[in-house]
Write a protein that holds these residues in place. Sequence first.
Motif, PDB file in Angstrom:
ATOM      1  N   MET A  54       0.829  -1.197   0.000  1.00 45.88           N
ATOM      2  CA  MET A  54       0.000   0.000   0.000  1.00 45.88           C
ATOM      3  C   MET A  54       0.863   1.246   0.000  1.00 45.88           C
ATOM      4  N   LEU A  55       0.335   2.309  -0.655  1.00 48.07           N
ATOM      5  CA  LEU A  55       0.996   3.598  -0.589  1.00 48.07           C
ATOM      6  C   LEU A  55       0.648   4.236   0.749  1.00 48.07           C
ATOM      7  N   MET A  56       1.645   4.826   1.400  1.00 45.29           N
ATOM      8  CA  MET A  56       1.466   5.358   2.758  1.00 45.29           C
ATOM      9  C   MET A  56       1.733   6.858   2.774  1.00 45.29           C
ATOM     10  N   LYS A  57       0.760   7.630   3.248  1.00 46.30           N
ATOM     11  CA  LYS A  57       0.946   9.074   3.338  1.00 46.30           C
ATOM     12  C   LYS A  57       1.998   9.450   4.372  1.00 46.30           C
ATOM     13  N   THR A  58       2.223   8.548   5.325  1.00 42.63           N
ATOM     14  CA  THR A  58       3.184   8.828   6.393  1.00 42.63           C
ATOM     15  C   THR A  58       4.609   8.471   6.001  1.00 42.63           C
ATOM     16  N   ALA A  90       8.348   8.518   4.239  1.00 47.07           N
ATOM     17  CA  ALA A  90       9.297   9.599   3.971  1.00 47.07           C
ATOM     18  C   ALA A  90       9.223  10.039   2.517  1.00 47.07           C
ATOM     19  N   GLN A  91       8.736   9.153   1.637  1.00 51.24           N
ATOM     20  CA  GLN A  91       8.554   9.489   0.237  1.00 51.24           C
ATOM     21  C   GLN A  91       7.148  10.022   0.008  1.00 51.24           C
ATOM     22  N   SER A  92       7.008  10.903  -0.967  1.00 51.95           N
ATOM     23  CA  SER A  92       5.674  11.366  -1.342  1.00 51.95           C
ATOM     24  C   SER A  92       4.913  10.238  -2.029  1.00 51.95           C
ATOM     25  N   LEU A  93       3.606  10.387  -2.156  1.00 53.84           N
ATOM     26  CA  LEU A  93       2.800   9.370  -2.844  1.00 53.84           C
ATOM     27  C   LEU A  93       3.266   9.215  -4.296  1.00 53.84           C
ATOM     28  N   THR A  94       3.621  10.319  -4.915  1.00 51.34           N
ATOM     29  CA  THR A  94       4.117  10.266  -6.290  1.00 51.34           C
ATOM     30  C   THR A  94       5.384   9.432  -6.377  1.00 51.34           C
ATOM     31  N   GLU A  95       6.320   9.681  -5.460  1.00 50.68           N
ATOM     32  CA  GLU A  95       7.584   8.944  -5.466  1.00 50.68           C
ATOM     33  C   GLU A  95       7.374   7.465  -5.182  1.00 50.68           C
ATOM     34  N   GLN A  96       6.457   7.163  -4.250  1.00 49.31           N
ATOM     35  CA  GLN A  96       6.174   5.761  -3.938  1.00 49.31           C
ATOM     36  C   GLN A  96       5.595   5.043  -5.147  1.00 49.31           C
ATOM     37  N   LEU A  97       4.646   5.699  -5.841  1.00 47.20           N
ATOM     38  CA  LEU A  97       4.000   5.067  -6.991  1.00 47.20           C
ATOM     39  C   LEU A  97       5.002   4.882  -8.124  1.00 47.20           C
ATOM     40  N   ALA A  98       5.827   5.893  -8.391  1.00 47.48           N
ATOM     41  CA  ALA A  98       6.824   5.782  -9.447  1.00 47.48           C
ATOM     42  C   ALA A  98       7.833   4.681  -9.121  1.00 47.48           C
ATOM     43  N   ALA A  99       8.247   4.593  -7.850  1.00 51.90           N
ATOM     44  CA  ALA A  99       9.215   3.568  -7.439  1.00 51.90           C
ATOM     45  C   ALA A  99       8.630   2.169  -7.599  1.00 51.90           C
ATOM     46  N   ARG A 100       7.329   2.024  -7.310  1.00 50.32           N
ATOM     47  CA  ARG A 100       6.692   0.712  -7.443  1.00 50.32           C
ATOM     48  C   ARG A 100       6.724   0.247  -8.894  1.00 50.32           C
ATOM     49  N   PHE A 101       6.340   1.137  -9.818  1.00 52.46           N
ATOM     50  CA  PHE A 101       6.356   0.761 -11.231  1.00 52.46           C
ATOM     51  C   PHE A 101       7.785   0.544 -11.732  1.00 52.46           C
ATOM     52  N   ALA A 102       8.721   1.394 -11.287  1.00 53.24           N
ATOM     53  CA  ALA A 102      10.112   1.251 -11.724  1.00 53.24           C
ATOM     54  C   ALA A 102      10.680  -0.096 -11.301  1.00 53.24           C
ATOM     55  N   ASP A 103      10.352  -0.506 -10.086  1.00 52.48           N
ATOM     56  CA  ASP A 103      10.849  -1.787  -9.587  1.00 52.48           C
ATOM     57  C   ASP A 103      10.308  -2.938 -10.421  1.00 52.48           C
ATOM     58  N   THR A 149      -1.562  12.778  -9.002  1.00 53.73           N
ATOM     59  CA  THR A 149      -0.452  11.999  -8.440  1.00 53.73           C
ATOM     60  C   THR A 149       0.035  10.966  -9.450  1.00 53.73           C
ATOM     61  N   VAL A 150      -0.901  10.334 -10.140  1.00 52.63           N
ATOM     62  CA  VAL A 150      -0.532   9.335 -11.145  1.00 52.63           C
ATOM     63  C   VAL A 150       0.212   9.991 -12.304  1.00 52.63           C
ATOM     64  N   VAL A 151      -0.300  11.122 -12.772  1.00 51.27           N
ATOM     65  CA  VAL A 151       0.355  11.829 -13.873  1.00 51.27           C
ATOM     66  C   VAL A 151       1.789  12.205 -13.489  1.00 51.27           C
ATOM     67  N   GLN A 169       7.711  10.949 -13.887  1.00 56.42           N
ATOM     68  CA  GLN A 169       8.999  10.511 -13.346  1.00 56.42           C
ATOM     69  C   GLN A 169       9.527   9.297 -14.108  1.00 56.42           C
ATOM     70  N   LEU A 170       8.629   8.366 -14.429  1.00 56.87           N
ATOM     71  CA  LEU A 170       9.043   7.174 -15.193  1.00 56.87           C
ATOM     72  C   LEU A 170       9.506   7.552 -16.595  1.00 56.87           C
ATOM     73  N   LEU A 171       8.829   8.557 -17.186  1.00 55.76           N
ATOM     74  CA  LEU A 171       9.263   9.050 -18.492  1.00 55.76           C
ATOM     75  C   LEU A 171      10.667   9.638 -18.398  1.00 55.76           C
ATOM     76  N   ALA A 172      10.906  10.429 -17.356  1.00 55.65           N
ATOM     77  CA  ALA A 172      12.210  11.067 -17.184  1.00 55.65           C
ATOM     78  C   ALA A 172      13.313  10.034 -16.974  1.00 55.65           C
TER      79      ALA A 172
END
Length: 469
Positions: A1-5, A7-20, A49-51, A56-59
């Motif tokens: 699950m993505l966690m608001k608490t 240290a990463q923002s929701l955007t960073e967490q979502l991008a990291a999940r797809f990158a992994d 947040t998804v956009v 980030q994944l594009l970059a």
Amino acid sequence: MLMKTSAQSLTEQLAARFADRIRSRLLPPGSRLPSVRQCAQQHGVSPSTVVAAYDQLLAQGLVQARKNRGFFVREMAAARAEGPSGEAKAAARAGASPINATALIRGMFHKVSNKPHPGMGVFPPDWLESTFMPAAVRKVTSARGLQDVSLQYGEPLGDSGLRRVLSQKLAGLNIHAEPDHIITTIGATHALDIVSRTLLRPGDPVMVEEPGWAVEFARLAALGMRILPVPRRADGPDLDVMAKYCQAHQPKLYVSVSVFHNPTGYCLSPGSAHRLLQLANQHQFHIVEDDTYSHIAPEHATRLTALDGLQRTIYVSGFAKILAPNWRIGYLAAPPALVEPLLDTKLLSTLTTPALLERALALCIEQGQLRRHAERIRTRLDAARARSVKLALGAGCTFAAEPVGLFGWVDTGVDTDALAQRMLDEGYLIAPGALFHAARAPSTLMRINFTTAQDAAFWRVFARLRASA
């Protein structure tokens, strides 16, 4: 699950999940990412947040945007030169991201989470822990022993002591193979590869059981072989289909798992085995019998090699499943006329195999420690299977085959390719049924590993996602 608490923002967490997932190829090249709206709903975040995550994944160069079509996983350089594979094209059209054979292999080395993974094909590490293996290694690596073995290449066929012990072990299965007819390998998969490279050439037809081991389909396809899928039934292969293949294609090889077939758990019946051997003799093809699960199977189970006496059969097994995955020790037993050609192939690929570990394994077998270890594993597996079956039935599943051995062949009632991606979002890796077919097609089946499917939390998540499918 993505966690608001986090240290990463929701955007960073979502991008990291797809990158992994992209880097581990759980999302293969050519796969389409969920639409912005779908992704936002799945992860409980805003479309913005998804956009931002997709940007980030594009970059990072991991995905590319296609006008009016969405975001797609970028292909590797070779794939860009040759064009997307058929599987990648199908995935892009369907908007699916199928888990493939290599994704399961990568999952063994790079877990998607710390949760149990019912899709994996191995015993959990804590099941394999022992004191006798380190003791055996210490014994063979005494100062003199280490020097004697390390400063020269090992025997081409493999350590003579291990081959002698393996010959005795096979005799307990009514398989009579002289030590000089046994070749040690770097795992059972390497043994299968040696057989394929020796007996086949690119483009040759080879018969393989379906459903079957996903890695075997992928391995043979990578070698350029033409796969002829043979339906596997409870008593053995569909011999009528095999006979038609023999008439039309004259295949040279048939790959079979006679005992505790993967993924169904089926065991070959004596009657089917006799008819299969008659067909092999009539049409002059060889059978490679993969007995990877021999350590957890009954000794009296029907094995083609025992009935055939190493005439048209080649026996393959190993110790990664039951003892030490990283020792990578497997072996094959072959008809006398094939030993030298098979040995040539081994020498061209690996020269020799690690004699230190082979000698340590020989000690473990000779002193009865492997046998006692396997008995403990079987007892523990029986209990795990009973719990897993109860949980699977409680979650609304049925079993397409009798639950035996390490794996269960489970009918979920929903498309398991789509379910697999949703389960990944929850940190669970499952093995969808389509993965076990030569030509991927939608399936409601999945393979579960009884040792890692006895987690009630997994089945609660499974039931929730299945109900919303």
